[in-house]
Design a protein around this motif. Structure first.
Motif, PDB file in Angstrom:
ATOM      1  N   GLU A  32     -10.281   1.470  -3.358  1.00 29.04           N
ATOM      2  CA  GLU A  32     -10.889   2.643  -2.727  1.00 29.04           C
ATOM      3  C   GLU A  32     -11.514   2.286  -1.381  1.00 29.04           C
ATOM      4  O   GLU A  32     -11.404   3.048  -0.412  1.00 29.04           O
ATOM      5  CB  GLU A  32     -11.959   3.255  -3.637  1.00 29.04           C
ATOM      6  N   GLY A  33     -12.133   1.125  -1.290  1.00 26.52           N
ATOM      7  CA  GLY A  33     -12.768   0.696  -0.048  1.00 26.52           C
ATOM      8  C   GLY A  33     -11.782   0.365   1.059  1.00 26.52           C
ATOM      9  O   GLY A  33     -12.135   0.396   2.235  1.00 26.52           O
ATOM     10  N   GLU A  34     -10.561   0.028   0.692  1.00 32.14           N
ATOM     11  CA  GLU A  34      -9.546  -0.356   1.672  1.00 32.14           C
ATOM     12  C   GLU A  34      -8.470   0.707   1.871  1.00 32.14           C
ATOM     13  O   GLU A  34      -7.426   0.434   2.459  1.00 32.14           O
ATOM     14  CB  GLU A  34      -8.897  -1.677   1.252  1.00 32.14           C
ATOM     15  N   VAL A  35      -8.712   1.919   1.415  1.00 33.40           N
ATOM     16  CA  VAL A  35      -7.682   2.955   1.517  1.00 33.40           C
ATOM     17  C   VAL A  35      -7.324   3.237   2.979  1.00 33.40           C
ATOM     18  O   VAL A  35      -6.166   3.519   3.296  1.00 33.40           O
ATOM     19  CB  VAL A  35      -8.082   4.232   0.746  1.00 33.40           C
ATOM     20  N   GLY A  36      -8.266   3.119   3.888  1.00 36.74           N
ATOM     21  CA  GLY A  36      -7.967   3.301   5.313  1.00 36.74           C
ATOM     22  C   GLY A  36      -6.974   2.261   5.815  1.00 36.74           C
ATOM     23  O   GLY A  36      -6.050   2.579   6.567  1.00 36.74           O
ATOM     24  N   THR A  37      -7.147   1.015   5.391  1.00 33.49           N
ATOM     25  CA  THR A  37      -6.221  -0.054   5.759  1.00 33.49           C
ATOM     26  C   THR A  37      -4.839   0.218   5.195  1.00 33.49           C
ATOM     27  O   THR A  37      -3.820   0.022   5.872  1.00 33.49           O
ATOM     28  CB  THR A  37      -6.747  -1.412   5.228  1.00 33.49           C
ATOM     29  N   VAL A  38      -4.780   0.689   3.957  1.00 37.67           N
ATOM     30  CA  VAL A  38      -3.502   1.004   3.318  1.00 37.67           C
ATOM     31  C   VAL A  38      -2.806   2.145   4.061  1.00 37.67           C
ATOM     32  O   VAL A  38      -1.603   2.073   4.349  1.00 37.67           O
ATOM     33  CB  VAL A  38      -3.702   1.363   1.830  1.00 37.67           C
ATOM     34  N   LEU A  39      -3.547   3.193   4.395  1.00 35.29           N
ATOM     35  CA  LEU A  39      -2.949   4.329   5.103  1.00 35.29           C
ATOM     36  C   LEU A  39      -2.424   3.917   6.474  1.00 35.29           C
ATOM     37  O   LEU A  39      -1.362   4.372   6.908  1.00 35.29           O
ATOM     38  CB  LEU A  39      -3.959   5.473   5.211  1.00 35.29           C
ATOM     39  N   ALA A  40      -3.151   3.052   7.169  1.00 31.70           N
ATOM     40  CA  ALA A  40      -2.687   2.559   8.467  1.00 31.70           C
ATOM     41  C   ALA A  40      -1.408   1.741   8.307  1.00 31.70           C
ATOM     42  O   ALA A  40      -0.467   1.862   9.103  1.00 31.70           O
ATOM     43  CB  ALA A  40      -3.777   1.728   9.143  1.00 31.70           C
ATOM     44  N   ALA A  41      -1.346   0.907   7.275  1.00 33.06           N
ATOM     45  CA  ALA A  41      -0.147   0.102   7.022  1.00 33.06           C
ATOM     46  C   ALA A  41       1.038   0.996   6.696  1.00 33.06           C
ATOM     47  O   ALA A  41       2.158   0.762   7.168  1.00 33.06           O
ATOM     48  CB  ALA A  41      -0.400  -0.881   5.881  1.00 33.06           C
ATOM     49  N   ARG A  42       0.814   2.034   5.930  1.00 31.89           N
ATOM     50  CA  ARG A  42       1.897   2.979   5.606  1.00 31.89           C
ATOM     51  C   ARG A  42       2.413   3.679   6.861  1.00 31.89           C
ATOM     52  O   ARG A  42       3.616   3.822   7.044  1.00 31.89           O
ATOM     53  CB  ARG A  42       1.408   4.035   4.616  1.00 31.89           C
ATOM     54  N   ALA A  43       1.496   4.101   7.697  1.00 29.13           N
ATOM     55  CA  ALA A  43       1.894   4.797   8.924  1.00 29.13           C
ATOM     56  C   ALA A  43       2.709   3.869   9.821  1.00 29.13           C
ATOM     57  O   ALA A  43       3.733   4.277  10.382  1.00 29.13           O
ATOM     58  CB  ALA A  43       0.659   5.324   9.664  1.00 29.13           C
ATOM     59  N   ALA A  44       2.290   2.622   9.956  1.00 21.82           N
ATOM     60  CA  ALA A  44       3.031   1.654  10.775  1.00 21.82           C
ATOM     61  C   ALA A  44       4.415   1.396  10.184  1.00 21.82           C
ATOM     62  O   ALA A  44       5.409   1.325  10.910  1.00 21.82           O
ATOM     63  CB  ALA A  44       2.242   0.347  10.878  1.00 21.82           C
ATOM     64  N   TYR A  45       4.486   1.262   8.897  1.00 20.61           N
ATOM     65  CA  TYR A  45       5.771   1.051   8.216  1.00 20.61           C
ATOM     66  C   TYR A  45       6.697   2.245   8.459  1.00 20.61           C
ATOM     67  O   TYR A  45       7.868   2.076   8.807  1.00 20.61           O
ATOM     68  CB  TYR A  45       5.514   0.864   6.711  1.00 20.61           C
ATOM     69  N   ASP A  46       6.168   3.448   8.266  1.00 19.53           N
ATOM     70  CA  ASP A  46       6.966   4.658   8.454  1.00 19.53           C
ATOM     71  C   ASP A  46       7.445   4.794   9.894  1.00 19.53           C
ATOM     72  O   ASP A  46       8.567   5.245  10.146  1.00 19.53           O
ATOM     73  CB  ASP A  46       6.176   5.898   8.027  1.00 19.53           C
ATOM     74  N   GLU A  47       6.601   4.395  10.857  1.00 26.43           N
ATOM     75  CA  GLU A  47       7.000   4.415  12.274  1.00 26.43           C
ATOM     76  C   GLU A  47       8.175   3.482  12.525  1.00 26.43           C
ATOM     77  O   GLU A  47       9.132   3.831  13.213  1.00 26.43           O
ATOM     78  CB  GLU A  47       5.825   3.978  13.154  1.00 26.43           C
ATOM     79  N   ARG A  48       8.087   2.275  11.981  1.00 28.84           N
ATOM     80  CA  ARG A  48       9.181   1.311  12.139  1.00 28.84           C
ATOM     81  C   ARG A  48      10.455   1.824  11.478  1.00 28.84           C
ATOM     82  O   ARG A  48      11.538   1.683  12.031  1.00 28.84           O
ATOM     83  CB  ARG A  48       8.796  -0.053  11.565  1.00 28.84           C
ATOM     84  N   ALA A  49      10.330   2.429  10.330  1.00 26.20           N
ATOM     85  CA  ALA A  49      11.503   2.960   9.618  1.00 26.20           C
ATOM     86  C   ALA A  49      12.122   4.109  10.410  1.00 26.20           C
ATOM     87  O   ALA A  49      13.345   4.207  10.522  1.00 26.20           O
ATOM     88  CB  ALA A  49      11.119   3.419   8.221  1.00 26.20           C
ATOM     89  N   ALA A  50      11.293   4.971  10.982  1.00 25.98           N
ATOM     90  CA  ALA A  50      11.789   6.101  11.759  1.00 25.98           C
ATOM     91  C   ALA A  50      12.470   5.636  13.048  1.00 25.98           C
ATOM     92  O   ALA A  50      13.368   6.295  13.557  1.00 25.98           O
ATOM     93  CB  ALA A  50      10.646   7.061  12.082  1.00 25.98           C
ATOM     94  N   ALA A  51      12.040   4.469  13.556  1.00 23.29           N
ATOM     95  CA  ALA A  51      12.632   3.933  14.785  1.00 23.29           C
ATOM     96  C   ALA A  51      13.976   3.258  14.521  1.00 23.29           C
ATOM     97  O   ALA A  51      14.624   2.777  15.439  1.00 23.29           O
ATOM     98  CB  ALA A  51      11.673   2.943  15.439  1.00 23.29           C
ATOM     99  N   GLY A  52      14.364   3.206  13.243  1.00 18.80           N
ATOM    100  CA  GLY A  52      15.663   2.639  12.921  1.00 18.80           C
ATOM    101  C   GLY A  52      15.648   1.195  12.495  1.00 18.80           C
ATOM    102  O   GLY A  52      16.693   0.592  12.292  1.00 18.80           O
ATOM    103  N   ASP A  53      14.484   0.604  12.375  1.00 20.49           N
ATOM    104  CA  ASP A  53      14.420  -0.790  11.912  1.00 20.49           C
ATOM    105  C   ASP A  53      14.833  -0.850  10.452  1.00 20.49           C
ATOM    106  O   ASP A  53      14.445  -0.016   9.639  1.00 20.49           O
ATOM    107  CB  ASP A  53      12.990  -1.335  12.025  1.00 20.49           C
TER     108      ASP A  53
END
Length: 128
Positions: free
Chosen positions: A100-121
């Protein structure tokens, strides 16, 4: 000697009961206080009556949960933790607090992952 990594070890089955989504949440809720069945079901939002019943039965069989029938009028059942259940729940609550304390870190990691996936990586091989 118990070895949770061994396929047929009894400790693995107990770990499966504890580490299930509903097992973790039921144990953590019961760490705070004893609950009647329907109150626990409301506390563990989203669990079906059937799944909560199965989870509690498995945890009771493993010696983590105590089921007590109250002879009040009307009669009801209350669930609480055994001493072993308290020790397990203490560790689970620490894990839940960390997550629960690190949910912000998890959400940021998900967003970065999704960005890379959307860019075609190709995230599995690192190739485009």
């Amino acid at each position: 000697m118990a070895d949770v990594f061994a396929r047929n070890c009894d400790s693995r089955r107990t770990l499966e009961h504890i580490a299930s989504k509903w097992g973790i949440l039921a144990l953590a809720a019961l760490r705070a206080e004893a609950y009647r069945f329907n109150a626990l079901r409301r506390r563990v939002d989203g669990v079906s009556e059937k799944m909560l019943s199965q989870t509690l039965q498995a945890l009771e069989r493993d010696g983590l949960v105590h089921r007590e029938v109250q002879t009040s009028i009307p009669p009801h059942v209350e669930y609480s933790l055994t001493p072993l259940g308290v020790r397990v729940a203490d560790r689970l609550v620490a894990l839940l607090d960390l997550v629960e304390g690190e949910v912000g870190t998890v959400l940021a990691a998900r967003a970065a992952y999704d960005e890379r996936a959307a860019a075609g990586d190709d995230l599995r091989t690192g190739r485009r």
